[in-house]
Design a protein around this motif. Structure first.
Motif, PDB file in Angstrom:
ATOM      1  N   LEU A 161       0.827  -1.204   0.000  1.00  0.00           N
ATOM      2  CA  LEU A 161       0.000   0.000   0.000  1.00  0.00           C
ATOM      3  C   LEU A 161       0.862   1.255   0.000  1.00  0.00           C
ATOM      4  CD1 LEU A 161      -2.804  -0.942   2.556  1.00  0.00           C
ATOM      5  CD2 LEU A 161      -2.946  -0.912   0.067  1.00  0.00           C
ATOM      6  N   ALA A 162       1.909   1.250   0.802  1.00  0.00           N
ATOM      7  CA  ALA A 162       2.788   2.422   0.894  1.00  0.00           C
ATOM      8  C   ALA A 162       3.491   2.677  -0.439  1.00  0.00           C
ATOM      9  CB  ALA A 162       3.809   2.229   2.012  1.00  0.00           C
ATOM     10  N   VAL A 202       0.619   5.255   6.334  1.00  0.00           N
ATOM     11  CA  VAL A 202      -0.112   3.987   6.204  1.00  0.00           C
ATOM     12  C   VAL A 202      -0.093   3.234   7.532  1.00  0.00           C
ATOM     13  CG1 VAL A 202      -0.119   1.727   5.059  1.00  0.00           C
ATOM     14  CG2 VAL A 202       0.227   3.807   3.714  1.00  0.00           C
ATOM     15  N   ALA A 203       1.066   3.174   8.173  1.00  0.00           N
ATOM     16  CA  ALA A 203       1.166   2.487   9.467  1.00  0.00           C
ATOM     17  C   ALA A 203       0.296   3.165  10.524  1.00  0.00           C
ATOM     18  CB  ALA A 203       2.621   2.449   9.925  1.00  0.00           C
ATOM     19  N   ASP A 204       0.291   4.485  10.539  1.00  0.00           N
ATOM     20  CA  ASP A 204      -0.527   5.223  11.506  1.00  0.00           C
ATOM     21  C   ASP A 204      -2.015   4.974  11.280  1.00  0.00           C
ATOM     22  OD1 ASP A 204       1.742   6.245  12.668  1.00  0.00           O
ATOM     23  OD2 ASP A 204       1.516   8.258  11.808  1.00  0.00           O
ATOM     24  N   THR A 234      -8.950  -3.398   6.810  1.00  0.00           N
ATOM     25  CA  THR A 234      -8.766  -4.096   5.539  1.00  0.00           C
ATOM     26  C   THR A 234      -7.840  -3.264   4.656  1.00  0.00           C
ATOM     27  OG1 THR A 234     -10.647  -3.015   4.469  1.00  0.00           O
ATOM     28  CG2 THR A 234     -11.096  -5.079   5.673  1.00  0.00           C
ATOM     29  N   PRO A 235      -7.123  -3.891   3.740  1.00  0.00           N
ATOM     30  CA  PRO A 235      -6.227  -3.129   2.867  1.00  0.00           C
ATOM     31  C   PRO A 235      -6.939  -2.008   2.104  1.00  0.00           C
ATOM     32  CG  PRO A 235      -5.720  -5.456   2.706  1.00  0.00           C
ATOM     33  CD  PRO A 235      -6.970  -5.332   3.548  1.00  0.00           C
ATOM     34  N   ALA A 236      -8.146  -2.258   1.647  1.00  0.00           N
ATOM     35  CA  ALA A 236      -8.890  -1.235   0.900  1.00  0.00           C
ATOM     36  C   ALA A 236      -9.210  -0.028   1.782  1.00  0.00           C
ATOM     37  CB  ALA A 236     -10.175  -1.824   0.325  1.00  0.00           C
ATOM     38  N   LEU A 237      -9.633  -0.277   3.024  1.00  0.00           N
ATOM     39  CA  LEU A 237      -9.948   0.832   3.930  1.00  0.00           C
ATOM     40  C   LEU A 237      -8.699   1.601   4.349  1.00  0.00           C
ATOM     41  CD1 LEU A 237     -12.720  -0.558   6.310  1.00  0.00           C
ATOM     42  CD2 LEU A 237     -12.911   1.272   4.639  1.00  0.00           C
ATOM     43  N   VAL A 238      -7.619   0.872   4.616  1.00  0.00           N
ATOM     44  CA  VAL A 238      -6.369   1.536   5.010  1.00  0.00           C
ATOM     45  C   VAL A 238      -5.877   2.410   3.865  1.00  0.00           C
ATOM     46  CG1 VAL A 238      -3.948   1.164   5.622  1.00  0.00           C
ATOM     47  CG2 VAL A 238      -5.721  -0.228   6.699  1.00  0.00           C
ATOM     48  N   GLU A 239      -5.919   1.888   2.647  1.00  0.00           N
ATOM     49  CA  GLU A 239      -5.465   2.672   1.493  1.00  0.00           C
ATOM     50  C   GLU A 239      -6.330   3.914   1.292  1.00  0.00           C
ATOM     51  OE1 GLU A 239      -4.351   2.159  -3.232  1.00  0.00           O
ATOM     52  OE2 GLU A 239      -5.348   0.523  -2.195  1.00  0.00           O
TER      53      GLU A 239
END
Length: 105
Positions: free
Chosen positions: A15-16, A35-37, A50-55
């Motif tokens: 993602l990063a 991204v980590a935060d 989820t990856p989609a929400l984090v992104e």
């Protein structure tokens, strides 16, 4: 649990990298930290990161940081610069017209 932690770290790195390619005004380290935060905050609040929400959340945060820069420091690109149709503020206080600085003179 180490396998789960490795999976999250790998996902976070993917993602990063994707966001760093989109937001080249920031260092890769700054995007990785964002991204980590976001992932940590979502976990803290009990939201499934989820990856989609984090992104999505990280992208919104990065866009907000770009748009919060003063216009003189904005980078050109899809997220920076003046808004279409925006008339910049003039030093004499007016946006055009008489040049006297007031609305009616």
């Amino acid at each position: 649990m180490p396998a789960l932690a490795d999976h999250r770290s790998e996902t976070r790195q993917v993602l990063a990298r994707r966001l760093a390619a989109e937001f080249m005004t920031f260092t890769v380290d700054a995007v990785e930290r964002c991204v980590a935060d976001v992932q940590a905050v979502m976990t803290h609040l009990g939201v499934n990161p989820t990856p989609a929400l984090v992104e999505r959340m990280a992208r919104e945060h990065l866009i907000g940081m770009v748009k919060s820069e003063p216009p003189s420091g904005r980078a050109a690109g899809p997220w920076g610069g003046a808004l279409p149709g925006h008339v910049p503020h003039r030093a004499d206080g007016g946006a055009g017209g008489t040049g006297k600085g007031g609305v009616d003179g």
